[in-house]
Design a protein around this motif. Structure first.
Motif, PDB file in Angstrom:
ATOM      1  N   MET A   1      46.052 -55.063  20.113  1.00  0.00           N
ATOM      2  CA  MET A   1      46.498 -55.884  19.032  1.00  0.00           C
ATOM      3  C   MET A   1      45.873 -57.416  19.335  1.00  0.00           C
ATOM      4  SD  MET A   1      50.285 -57.005  17.640  1.00  0.00           S
ATOM      5  CE  MET A   1      50.679 -55.178  17.366  1.00  0.00           C
ATOM      6  N   SER A   2      45.118 -58.183  18.383  1.00  0.00           N
ATOM      7  CA  SER A   2      44.693 -59.341  18.449  1.00  0.00           C
ATOM      8  C   SER A   2      46.080 -60.424  18.521  1.00  0.00           C
ATOM      9  CB  SER A   2      43.799 -59.927  17.527  1.00  0.00           C
ATOM     10  OG  SER A   2      44.439 -59.850  16.164  1.00  0.00           O
ATOM     11  N   ILE A   3      45.670 -61.673  18.687  1.00  0.00           N
ATOM     12  CA  ILE A   3      46.702 -62.799  18.717  1.00  0.00           C
ATOM     13  C   ILE A   3      47.006 -62.980  17.432  1.00  0.00           C
ATOM     14  CG2 ILE A   3      47.146 -65.242  19.120  1.00  0.00           C
ATOM     15  CD1 ILE A   3      45.017 -64.995  21.672  1.00  0.00           C
ATOM     16  N   ASP A   4      46.249 -63.230  16.501  1.00  0.00           N
ATOM     17  CA  ASP A   4      46.595 -63.311  14.884  1.00  0.00           C
ATOM     18  C   ASP A   4      47.505 -62.118  14.441  1.00  0.00           C
ATOM     19  OD1 ASP A   4      45.193 -65.611  14.979  1.00  0.00           O
ATOM     20  OD2 ASP A   4      43.214 -64.777  13.989  1.00  0.00           O
ATOM     21  N   LEU A   5      47.090 -60.843  14.721  1.00  0.00           N
ATOM     22  CA  LEU A   5      47.818 -59.853  14.307  1.00  0.00           C
ATOM     23  C   LEU A   5      49.488 -59.902  14.900  1.00  0.00           C
ATOM     24  CD1 LEU A   5      48.139 -57.403  12.574  1.00  0.00           C
ATOM     25  CD2 LEU A   5      47.052 -56.104  14.218  1.00  0.00           C
ATOM     26  N   ALA A   6      49.352 -60.150  16.155  1.00  0.00           N
ATOM     27  CA  ALA A   6      50.717 -60.387  16.996  1.00  0.00           C
ATOM     28  C   ALA A   6      51.500 -61.439  16.327  1.00  0.00           C
ATOM     29  CB  ALA A   6      50.321 -60.476  18.398  1.00  0.00           C
ATOM     30  N   LEU A   7      50.804 -62.542  16.001  1.00  0.00           N
ATOM     31  CA  LEU A   7      51.632 -63.543  15.398  1.00  0.00           C
ATOM     32  C   LEU A   7      52.216 -63.231  13.990  1.00  0.00           C
ATOM     33  CD1 LEU A   7      49.543 -66.867  16.468  1.00  0.00           C
ATOM     34  CD2 LEU A   7      51.624 -65.800  17.498  1.00  0.00           C
ATOM     35  N   LYS A   8      51.330 -62.418  13.252  1.00  0.00           N
ATOM     36  CA  LYS A   8      51.828 -61.909  11.947  1.00  0.00           C
ATOM     37  C   LYS A   8      52.852 -60.743  11.828  1.00  0.00           C
ATOM     38  CE  LYS A   8      47.420 -62.906   9.553  1.00  0.00           C
ATOM     39  NZ  LYS A   8      46.207 -62.384   9.274  1.00  0.00           N
ATOM     40  N   GLU A   9      52.930 -60.277  13.050  1.00  0.00           N
ATOM     41  CA  GLU A   9      53.836 -58.989  13.204  1.00  0.00           C
ATOM     42  C   GLU A   9      55.075 -59.826  13.695  1.00  0.00           C
ATOM     43  OE1 GLU A   9      54.056 -55.419  13.490  1.00  0.00           O
ATOM     44  OE2 GLU A   9      52.148 -55.505  12.426  1.00  0.00           O
ATOM     45  N   ALA A  10      55.075 -60.733  14.440  1.00  0.00           N
ATOM     46  CA  ALA A  10      56.120 -61.392  14.839  1.00  0.00           C
ATOM     47  C   ALA A  10      56.946 -62.374  13.788  1.00  0.00           C
ATOM     48  CB  ALA A  10      55.755 -62.367  15.919  1.00  0.00           C
ATOM     49  N   MET A  11      56.089 -62.627  12.684  1.00  0.00           N
ATOM     50  CA  MET A  11      56.705 -63.436  11.372  1.00  0.00           C
ATOM     51  C   MET A  11      57.113 -62.523  10.630  1.00  0.00           C
ATOM     52  SD  MET A  11      56.537 -66.721  11.686  1.00  0.00           S
ATOM     53  CE  MET A  11      56.789 -67.158   9.909  1.00  0.00           C
ATOM     54  N   SER A  12      57.003 -61.129  10.642  1.00  0.00           N
ATOM     55  CA  SER A  12      57.395 -60.295   9.909  1.00  0.00           C
ATOM     56  C   SER A  12      58.899 -59.928  10.202  1.00  0.00           C
ATOM     57  CB  SER A  12      56.480 -58.830   9.715  1.00  0.00           C
ATOM     58  OG  SER A  12      56.799 -58.231  10.927  1.00  0.00           O
ATOM     59  N   ILE A  13      59.491 -60.263  11.417  1.00  0.00           N
ATOM     60  CA  ILE A  13      60.674 -60.143  11.802  1.00  0.00           C
ATOM     61  C   ILE A  13      61.661 -60.927  10.994  1.00  0.00           C
ATOM     62  CG2 ILE A  13      62.159 -60.240  13.744  1.00  0.00           C
ATOM     63  CD1 ILE A  13      59.935 -60.157  15.620  1.00  0.00           C
ATOM     64  N   VAL A  14      62.704 -60.064  10.476  1.00  0.00           N
ATOM     65  CA  VAL A  14      63.641 -60.705   9.731  1.00  0.00           C
ATOM     66  C   VAL A  14      64.172 -61.979  10.237  1.00  0.00           C
ATOM     67  CG1 VAL A  14      65.871 -60.621   8.418  1.00  0.00           C
ATOM     68  CG2 VAL A  14      64.056 -58.511   8.526  1.00  0.00           C
ATOM     69  N   GLY A  15      64.200 -63.109   9.497  1.00  0.00           N
ATOM     70  CA  GLY A  15      64.636 -64.455  10.060  1.00  0.00           C
ATOM     71  C   GLY A  15      63.643 -65.361  10.738  1.00  0.00           C
ATOM     72  N   ALA A  16      62.548 -64.800  10.902  1.00  0.00           N
ATOM     73  CA  ALA A  16      61.565 -65.515  11.556  1.00  0.00           C
ATOM     74  C   ALA A  16      61.092 -66.711  10.870  1.00  0.00           C
ATOM     75  CB  ALA A  16      60.385 -64.826  12.015  1.00  0.00           C
ATOM     76  N   VAL A  17      61.027 -67.733  11.758  1.00  0.00           N
ATOM     77  CA  VAL A  17      60.569 -69.286  10.906  1.00  0.00           C
ATOM     78  C   VAL A  17      59.397 -69.686  11.832  1.00  0.00           C
ATOM     79  CG1 VAL A  17      61.190 -71.654  11.189  1.00  0.00           C
ATOM     80  CG2 VAL A  17      63.144 -69.827  10.911  1.00  0.00           C
ATOM     81  N   GLY A  18      59.205 -69.471  12.826  1.00  0.00           N
ATOM     82  CA  GLY A  18      57.927 -69.505  13.247  1.00  0.00           C
ATOM     83  C   GLY A  18      57.759 -69.045  14.729  1.00  0.00           C
ATOM     84  N   VAL A  19      56.345 -68.693  15.218  1.00  0.00           N
ATOM     85  CA  VAL A  19      56.146 -68.170  16.355  1.00  0.00           C
ATOM     86  C   VAL A  19      54.924 -68.803  16.968  1.00  0.00           C
ATOM     87  CG1 VAL A  19      54.518 -66.317  15.277  1.00  0.00           C
ATOM     88  CG2 VAL A  19      55.541 -65.879  17.448  1.00  0.00           C
ATOM     89  N   ALA A  20      54.849 -68.715  18.376  1.00  0.00           N
ATOM     90  CA  ALA A  20      53.563 -69.198  19.128  1.00  0.00           C
ATOM     91  C   ALA A  20      53.388 -68.363  20.382  1.00  0.00           C
ATOM     92  CB  ALA A  20      54.031 -70.800  19.625  1.00  0.00           C
TER      93      ALA A  20
END
Length: 123
Positions: A1-20
């Motif tokens: 999984m690429s960095i961009d896809l990983a960040l998008k997956e993390a932002m799909s977590i309920v309640g996610a505000v930001g990820v890095a």
């Protein structure tokens, strides 16, 4: 999984505000998603680099033969979750940093999803 896809997956977590995705050697983020005016993810990435380094120093001083699974910082309205990537994946100085809205997030599920994202992430 690429960095961009990983960040998008993390932002799909309920309640996610930001990820890095952050390199704690340099304090620089390799990618961010979310955040906003009140959450500068680049500043947070640099600051949380110090949190990771401090914990690693303490573990070294105590001669603990262990690794950090994750670090949780609990605020009144937010969870800040830091998950160092496994050195076994060849990324010994990277961590995922996720900010969650405490009112909407399920911390146990968020931890589970970050672990899954880590397992599939390639850098």
């Amino acid at each position: 999984m690429s960095i961009d896809l990983a960040l998008k997956e993390a932002m799909s977590i309920v309640g996610a505000v930001g990820v890095a995705l952050v390199d704690y050697d340099s304090g620089m983020s390799l990618g961010t998603l979310g955040g906003g005016d009140w959450l500068d993810l680049d500043v947070a990435a640099a600051g949380n680099t110090e949190v990771v380094r401090a914990k690693l120093r303490v573990m070294s001083s105590l001669k603990l033969n262990d690794t950090i699974e994750d670090i949780l910082i609990t605020l009144n309205r937010q969870y800040h979750l830091i998950r160092p990537l496994s050195a076994a994946k060849g990324n010994p100085t990277l961590f995922l940093y996720l900010v969650l809205d405490r009112e909407h997030a399920n911390l146990a599920l968020a931890r589970h999803y970050l672990k899954r994202i880590e397992a599939h992430l390639t850098v």
